[in-house]
Design an enzyme around this catalytic site. Structure first.
Site, PDB file in Angstrom:
ATOM      1  N   LYS A   1      36.212 -84.352-138.491  1.00  0.00           N
ATOM      2  CA  LYS A   1      35.862 -82.936-138.533  1.00  0.00           C
ATOM      3  C   LYS A   1      33.888 -83.140-138.262  1.00  0.00           C
ATOM      4  CE  LYS A   1      40.078 -81.324-140.328  1.00  0.00           C
ATOM      5  NZ  LYS A   1      41.008 -82.882-139.859  1.00  0.00           N
TER       6      LYS A   1
ATOM      7  N   ARG B   1      53.462 -76.181-131.266  1.00  0.00           N
ATOM      8  CA  ARG B   1      53.501 -75.917-132.350  1.00  0.00           C
ATOM      9  C   ARG B   1      53.683 -74.104-133.039  1.00  0.00           C
ATOM     10  NH1 ARG B   1      50.448 -79.792-135.839  1.00  0.00           N
ATOM     11  NH2 ARG B   1      48.583 -79.054-133.594  1.00  0.00           N
TER      12      ARG B   1
ATOM     13  N   ASN C   1      42.531 -85.217-132.520  1.00  0.00           N
ATOM     14  CA  ASN C   1      43.024 -86.118-133.027  1.00  0.00           C
ATOM     15  C   ASN C   1      43.138 -87.222-132.645  1.00  0.00           C
ATOM     16  OD1 ASN C   1      44.869 -83.992-135.225  1.00  0.00           O
ATOM     17  ND2 ASN C   1      44.818 -83.237-133.285  1.00  0.00           N
TER      18      ASN C   1
ATOM     19  N   GLU D   1      43.292 -85.774-142.080  1.00  0.00           N
ATOM     20  CA  GLU D   1      44.203 -85.738-141.552  1.00  0.00           C
ATOM     21  C   GLU D   1      45.467 -85.437-142.106  1.00  0.00           C
ATOM     22  OE1 GLU D   1      43.605 -85.458-137.823  1.00  0.00           O
ATOM     23  OE2 GLU D   1      41.443 -85.654-138.107  1.00  0.00           O
ATOM     24  N   GLY D   2      46.830 -84.872-141.303  1.00  0.00           N
ATOM     25  CA  GLY D   2      48.028 -85.170-141.641  1.00  0.00           C
ATOM     26  C   GLY D   2      48.397 -83.430-142.437  1.00  0.00           C
TER      27      GLY D   2
ATOM     28  N   GLU E   1      40.477 -79.036-133.429  1.00  0.00           N
ATOM     29  CA  GLU E   1      40.576 -80.398-134.330  1.00  0.00           C
ATOM     30  C   GLU E   1      41.055 -81.619-132.696  1.00  0.00           C
ATOM     31  OE1 GLU E   1      41.954 -82.952-136.713  1.00  0.00           O
ATOM     32  OE2 GLU E   1      43.801 -82.130-136.668  1.00  0.00           O
TER      33      GLU E   1
ATOM     34  N   ARG F   1      45.156 -86.137-129.113  1.00  0.00           N
ATOM     35  CA  ARG F   1      45.587 -84.855-128.706  1.00  0.00           C
ATOM     36  C   ARG F   1      44.912 -83.538-129.148  1.00  0.00           C
ATOM     37  NH1 ARG F   1      49.635 -83.298-132.886  1.00  0.00           N
ATOM     38  NH2 ARG F   1      48.722 -82.419-133.685  1.00  0.00           N
TER      39      ARG F   1
ATOM     40  N   LYS G   1      38.023 -76.979-144.608  1.00  0.00           N
ATOM     41  CA  LYS G   1      38.137 -78.412-143.795  1.00  0.00           C
ATOM     42  C   LYS G   1      37.982 -80.009-144.404  1.00  0.00           C
ATOM     43  CE  LYS G   1      39.564 -77.844-140.066  1.00  0.00           C
ATOM     44  NZ  LYS G   1      39.427 -77.934-138.847  1.00  0.00           N
TER      45      LYS G   1
ATOM     46  N   SER H   1      51.109 -86.940-133.691  1.00  0.00           N
ATOM     47  CA  SER H   1      51.895 -87.176-133.105  1.00  0.00           C
ATOM     48  C   SER H   1      53.034 -85.869-132.638  1.00  0.00           C
ATOM     49  CB  SER H   1      52.739 -86.598-134.828  1.00  0.00           C
ATOM     50  OG  SER H   1      52.221 -85.421-135.047  1.00  0.00           O
TER      51      SER H   1
HETATM   52  P1  ADP Z   1      44.136 -81.746-139.913  1.00  0.00           P
HETATM   53  O1  ADP Z   1      44.111 -82.594-139.574  1.00  0.00           O
HETATM   54  O2  ADP Z   1      44.679 -81.506-141.738  1.00  0.00           O
HETATM   55  O3  ADP Z   1      45.796 -81.430-139.328  1.00  0.00           O
HETATM   56  P2  ADP Z   1      43.201 -79.531-138.538  1.00  0.00           P
HETATM   57  O4  ADP Z   1      42.167 -78.951-138.543  1.00  0.00           O
HETATM   58  O5  ADP Z   1      44.447 -79.129-137.590  1.00  0.00           O
HETATM   59  O6  ADP Z   1      43.554 -80.460-139.750  1.00  0.00           O
HETATM   60  O7  ADP Z   1      43.683 -78.083-140.192  1.00  0.00           O
HETATM   61  C1  ADP Z   1      45.024 -78.102-139.953  1.00  0.00           C
HETATM   62  C2  ADP Z   1      46.014 -76.192-139.838  1.00  0.00           C
HETATM   63  O8  ADP Z   1      45.177 -75.744-140.574  1.00  0.00           O
HETATM   64  C3  ADP Z   1      45.845 -76.075-138.241  1.00  0.00           C
HETATM   65  O9  ADP Z   1      47.385 -76.924-137.811  1.00  0.00           O
HETATM   66  C4  ADP Z   1      45.817 -74.627-138.418  1.00  0.00           C
HETATM   67  O10 ADP Z   1      46.823 -74.272-138.887  1.00  0.00           O
HETATM   68  C5  ADP Z   1      45.135 -74.600-139.361  1.00  0.00           C
HETATM   69  N1  ADP Z   1      43.370 -74.459-139.079  1.00  0.00           N
HETATM   70  C6  ADP Z   1      42.632 -75.511-138.889  1.00  0.00           C
HETATM   71  N2  ADP Z   1      41.091 -74.132-138.199  1.00  0.00           N
HETATM   72  C7  ADP Z   1      41.893 -73.854-138.562  1.00  0.00           C
HETATM   73  C8  ADP Z   1      41.325 -72.561-137.880  1.00  0.00           C
HETATM   74  N3  ADP Z   1      39.382 -72.358-138.150  1.00  0.00           N
HETATM   75  N4  ADP Z   1      41.008 -71.256-138.376  1.00  0.00           N
HETATM   76  C9  ADP Z   1      42.260 -70.745-138.067  1.00  0.00           C
HETATM   77  N5  ADP Z   1      43.341 -72.112-139.233  1.00  0.00           N
HETATM   78  C10 ADP Z   1      42.775 -73.371-138.895  1.00  0.00           C
HETATM   79 MG    MG Z   2      44.871 -83.082-137.318  1.00  0.00          MG
END
Ligand code: ADP
Ligand code: MG
Length: 499
Positions: A332, A475, A172, A393-394, A170, A152, A389, A177
């Protein structure tokens, strides 16, 4: 509409809506928008909300919560109506997915590239190092073995962008999920829009068959294994909160191929029930064709001996979803490496690389070098413009704003910083909706939406057998929250209403 105070009751015909929440100006605006666009108002919200929750239960849009008995299920939080999303941006993301599938699959088989990208992360981050160790241990043998990706890719709309208008958040590649539930959320929204008497909505709600499309990937991998009596193994948590989503995939597998037995086991159970004989994987004496991980993406999922289990599974001929290589391709740090000039062109034709690069946000490595020092300074000087970051994950792991600044202050000159990346903070536009949660009053609020596009890829070595799009999910989260963990109660399932 007048200002409504906490606990004030509003009478509309026979229905009494007890708005036991305060509507701040932001929420008032959201409520007004909902009224204008979909005809939701004080008089019908309560009835619609009850109907929608029952519809969600009826359709299996359910989860467990740890504060209720084991057998209890509640609706997964959801938005009451679909959220507007520009068709042009939706199509752009959809068109990228098969290229992303191919890219991640190819990277999974490129040891040098993974090594180059992850060298500094591995030095600092034990979790990534453990996965990489397994990769090295099996790399030669497994490079030619089939593997399955149920992927995803996530995007936020980029409010200020003069460019495409979406940015990739990102990729996944493990336990992605909500593909199981997303088609049912579309059904739920269709049901609510019909109740509201909204006209001609069907063409605005893109077709979505993600549960079946993802299940098809598992079935094709099982088929490829060529043993009709072999099972599919879901590796799961001790208590699966997101159970409705996992079951939806499981039942879609059965619908496509009733012969397939699906086993659900935790790492703890596998310690006693797993064996490998002649490279074949057996669980409870049953041969396993496909191993689908819905766990294993964070350090807390592993006891020390579970690393041995993951290695054993990886060494076996069972088809892994994902292989450790594909797991690493979704990190990442790999995402950051791919954003460096010239990197995408190593794997993709130039015109595809250009198209994909246009959705990349700026990202900065925090390695122990001059560029890393500059990134630390950049983040500390403008904390509101970045997200910090870790390689996790999660959800719930990122740092923002003042937290980001003080954290960088603390670790900015230590090696620990190498386990993080700094990413441009994407500011998505705000949409009005109303989040429905079990045992809470409906909450009109402004939200932001994150689009996820699913893709499936099955191949072995450099041969790719299937590569296709597998639907989408939206989402959403209230603007008051930085991250939108749905099962954790901060986000909500949604669906796109294309404009
Ligand atoms: P994880 O793998 O923990 O899900 P993500 O990269 O998806 O990590 O980050 C989790 C959440 O943080 C995302 O769903 C988003 O809401 C927010 N987020 C992540 N990166 C950004 C970004 N560059 N700008 C704004 N919000 C972000
Ligand atoms: Mg993620």
């Amino acid at each position: 509409m007048s200002i409504i105070n906490q606990n004030q009751s509003v009478t509309h015909g026979e229905k009494i809506l007890n708005l036991s929440f305060a509507l701040n100006p932001n929420e008032m605006t959201a409520f007004e928008d909902l009224k204008h666009t979909f005809g939701i108002h004080e008089g019908n919200l309560s009835v619609l909300s009850e109907d929608a929750k029952d519809f969600a239960l009826h359709k299996g849009i359910v989860m467990r919560t740890l504060d209720l008995p084991k057998d209890a299920r509640v609706p997964v939080p959801f938005c009451i109506v679909p959220s507007c999303f520009p068709q042009k941006l939706f199509d752009y993301a959809v068109e990228l997915q098969q290229h992303i599938n191919y890219l991640l699959y190819t990277i999974a088989h490129s040891k040098e590239f993974l090594q180059e990208c992850l060298a500094s992360t591995i030095e600092t981050d034990e979790f990534t190092a453990n996965i990489f160790k397994i990769y090295e241990a099996v790399e030669k043998r497994n490079n030619q073995q089939p593997s399955l990706g149920l992927i995803r890719s996530d995007y936020l709309m980029n409010h200020d962008s003069e460019d495409v208008g979406i940015k990739q958040i990102e990729n996944n590649t493990i336990a992605a999920s909500f593909g199981g539930l997303s088609p049912s959320v579309r059904d739920l929204h269709e049901h609510i829009l019909e109740k509201l008497g909204v006209k001609d909505f069907d063409c605005k709600m893109p077709f979505n068959d993600s549960a079946s499309d993802l299940a098809k990937g598992v079935v094709m991998a099982w088929d490829y294994y060529e043993n009709k009596s072999a099972a599919v193994l879901f590796v799961v948590e001790e208590v699966t909160t997101n159970i409705g989503d996992q079951r939806a995939i499981e039942y879609a597998i059965s619908e496509l191929e009733s012969q397939i037995e699906v086993l659900r086991c935790t790492f703890a159970e596998l310690r006693t029930h797993l064996k490998v004989l002649d490279n074949k994987l057996y669980v409870k004496e049953k041969e396993v064709a496909v191993v689908y991980y819905r766990v294993g993406y964070m350090p807390e999922h592993y006891e020390l001996q579970d690393w041995e289990t993951r290695l054993e599974i990886e060494r076996s001929h069972a088809i892994k979803c994902p292989s450790v290589g594909l797991h690493l391709a979704g990190t990442k740090k790999v995402q950051l490496c791919l954003a460096q000039p010239g990197m995408l062109e190593r794997f993709l034709p130039c015109e595809v690389a250009d198209k994909l690069r246009r959705v990349f946000a700026s990202q900065y490595s925090l390695d122990m070098d001059e560029a890393g020092d500059q990134a630390v300074e950049l983040g500390m000087a403008n904390p509101s413009q970045f997200v910090l970051k870790p390689e996790r994950e999660g959800g719930g792991n990122n740092k923002y704003g003042e937290d980001l600044r003080s954290f960088l202050q603390e670790i900015g000159s230590t090696q620990q910083r190498q386990a993080y990346i700094l990413m441009e903070r994407v500011i998505p536009p705000v949409v009005s909706n109303c989040i429905i949660q079990s045992n809470k009053a409906p909450q009109p609020c402004s939200i932001t939406c994150e689009l996820g596009i699913y893709g499936v890829i099955l191949g072995s070595g450099d041969k790719i057998y299937y590569n296709y799009n597998a639907g989408h999910v939206l989402r959403s989260k209230a603007t008051s929250s930085n991250e939108g963990g749905i099962v954790a109660g901060f986000g909500a399932l949604d669906s796109p209403y294309l404009t």
